[in-house]
Design an enzyme around this catalytic site. Structure first.
Site, PDB file in Angstrom:
ATOM      1  N   GLU A 231       0.772  -1.136  -0.090  1.00 33.02           N
ATOM      2  CA  GLU A 231      -0.153  -0.064   0.039  1.00 33.02           C
ATOM      3  C   GLU A 231       1.032   1.188   0.179  1.00 33.02           C
ATOM      4  O   GLU A 231       1.435   1.660   0.912  1.00 33.02           O
ATOM      5  CB  GLU A 231      -0.884   0.015   1.153  1.00 33.02           C
ATOM      6  CG  GLU A 231      -2.014   1.122   1.080  1.00 33.02           C
ATOM      7  CD  GLU A 231      -1.737   2.396   1.787  1.00 33.02           C
ATOM      8  OE1 GLU A 231      -1.536   3.111   0.765  1.00 33.02           O
ATOM      9  OE2 GLU A 231      -1.888   2.814   2.835  1.00 33.02           O
ATOM     10  N   CYS A 265      -1.969   9.005   2.925  1.00 30.10           N
ATOM     11  CA  CYS A 265      -1.568   8.653   1.733  1.00 30.10           C
ATOM     12  C   CYS A 265      -3.117   8.799   0.841  1.00 30.10           C
ATOM     13  O   CYS A 265      -2.946   9.200  -0.113  1.00 30.10           O
ATOM     14  CB  CYS A 265      -1.386   6.882   1.748  1.00 30.10           C
ATOM     15  SG  CYS A 265      -2.605   6.069   2.617  1.00 30.10           S
TER      16      CYS A 265
END
Length: 458
Positions: A231, A265
């Site tokens: 990720e 993010c």
């Protein structure tokens, strides 16, 4: 022997010093985790579930302490830390409740002869979890909860600046009754980490971090034929379409850019605004960004705290300065206050083009990039030009139209329509392109590191 020292980014004061483990010490922890896994795997899913529920409750019982620790180590707002603790507890609850069904054996007919077949989701061993600092509790928890339910062990290498949070998480798991060696936290350097990836007892590797870190860890794991879930970073685009409700768009754009001090993010980072509403949106957006109250992260009225470290502050400053040197225009912010701490103001940049960090790259801080689009079609094209593909958003009064764009055209793993949010236990989390691969949450993450075993019955 080398050490690391954690530093409060709001005050620049040292918090605690930790001694790095040797390769031998780290390997011994890994071996202990594997031994604990051999016993843990014998439990049924229903027998594992209460352990997860007790850990969730233990987190809630210690929420104030955990939030304060995260604030001191990373500068996140104290109120955001409390929200993070509750999310983590909810993840443990969700996994305990849904895990047994998601991982239950499935009966199927063999397609060739119609005889019985069985699919079983079996644990594989120790999962090595490499996690960043921006959500010190949530990042390791979303790996830990799924893999404990699946029957695996877990070894965590946390970011050095939030070492204390990682170690405290392990203590609370043990206090909740989890076998002591099943979840290990390693305080190690990158070289030792690479050596652990190659250890045969590590059966899978998961990392949350930059695309550069993902390439490195993914390559090391591939050499040893280990499955990975990555990720990685992103430069999420939020599209302000021609029919957008400007008040809604501005509200969630400010929220999306400044949440967790901009260090997320799936923050809203690029705002791709159509010509028709460009001036109206930018004027209102800049006005709200200018009014943001930056200050002490422990103060309830503070809207923006410091960046996580002096290093992160220097990185953001350099990205903004380079973008301006190449022609970007500062609409607000950009001037660093004269005060202790890694404080960077809410900043808006416009007149951006390819080749600028504010256009091409992820800025992990409270800096918004405004990009003008001719129309809706051009906005979608500009959004998808990015090498990243984690999240994104669409502002439009026509929800069905926005849904079609999100489903059929937006090349990312997650899209928000007329809203902003970070994670939900019941929705898969992950991206495409340089934002990585694999999924967490929503029942998907729980099957990432299992042996999907086919059994053919006569």
């Amino acid at each position: 022997m080398s050490t690391i020292t954690t530093i409060n980014p709001a005050t620049e004061k040292e918090i605690q010093t930790y001694t790095l483990m040797t390769k031998k010490q780290a390997t011994e922890r890994l071996e202990s985790c594997h031994a604990a896994f051999l016993k843990w795997r014998e439990l049924t899913h229903q027998q594992r579930a209460p352990y997860l529920q007790k850990i969730g409750q233990k987190l809630r019982d210690n929420a104030d302490e955990l939030a304060a620790l995260m604030t001191s180590e990373t500068g996140k707002l104290l109120k955001d830390g409390l929200t993070e603790v509750e999310l983590c507890a909810a993840i443990f609850d969700y996994t305990a409740k849904t895990g047994p069904d998601v991982l239950a054996d499935e009966e199927r007919k063999q397609g060739v002869n119609g005889k019985r077949g069985l699919i079983s989701y079996q644990p594989i061993g120790v999962i090595y979890s490499i996690q960043p600092w921006n959500f010190p509790l949530y990042q390791p928890v979303r790996v830990l909860a799924s893999n404990l339910m699946a029957g695996n062990g877990c070894v965590l290498k946390h970011a050095s600046i939030c070492t204390g949070t990682g170690l405290r998480l392990r203590e609370l798991c043990i206090e909740a009754g989890l076998p002591e060696d099943l979840f290990q936290v390693l305080v190690i350097d990158h070289d030792t980490s690479d050596q652990l990836i190659a250890n045969p007892l590590v059966r899978g590797v998961t990392l949350t971090g930059s695309d550069g870190a993902g390439r490195h860890v993914g390559a090391e794991a591939a050499k040893a034929l280990k499955k990975t879930v990555l990720e990685l970073g992103s430069n999420d685009a939020y599209l302000v379409l021609e029919d957008a409700d400007i008040e809604t768009a501005v509200k969630f754009s400010v929220m999306g850019r400044l949440y967790n001090n901009g260090e997320t993010c799936v923050s809203a980072k690029r705002f791709i605004v159509t010509d028709k509403v460009y001036d109206t949106f930018v004027e209102a957006f800049v006005a709200q960004m200018q009014d943001i109250n930056m200050g002490d992260p422990t103060n309830e009225n503070t809207q923006l705290g410091p960046l996580s470290s002096k290093e992160q502050f220097d990185t953001v400053t350099q990205q903004v300065n380079e973008s301006v040197a190449k022609g970007a225009k500062i609409l607000c912010g950009g001037e660093v206050p004269k005060r202790p701490g890694a404080y960077y103001p809410a900043t808006v940049l416009a007149e951006l083009r390819p080749g600028m960090p504010a256009y091409d790259d992820e800025i992990f801080g409270p800096v918004a990039s405004i990009i003008r689009a001719r129309d809706d079609e051009d906005a979608m094209r500009l959004a998808n030009e990015s090498r990243y593909g984690l999240g994104g958003g669409i502002f439009s009064k026509n929800e069905e139209y926005a849904l079609r764009l999100a489903r059929d055209n937006f090349d990312t793993g997650m899209i928000r329509i007329n809203s902003f949010g970070a994670a939900d236990p019941n929705m898969p989390f992950g991206g495409v392109k340089n934002s990585g691969y694999g999924r967490e949450h929503g029942g998907f993450g729980i099957r990432e590191f299992v042996n999907v075993k086919s059994i053919f019955l006569p």
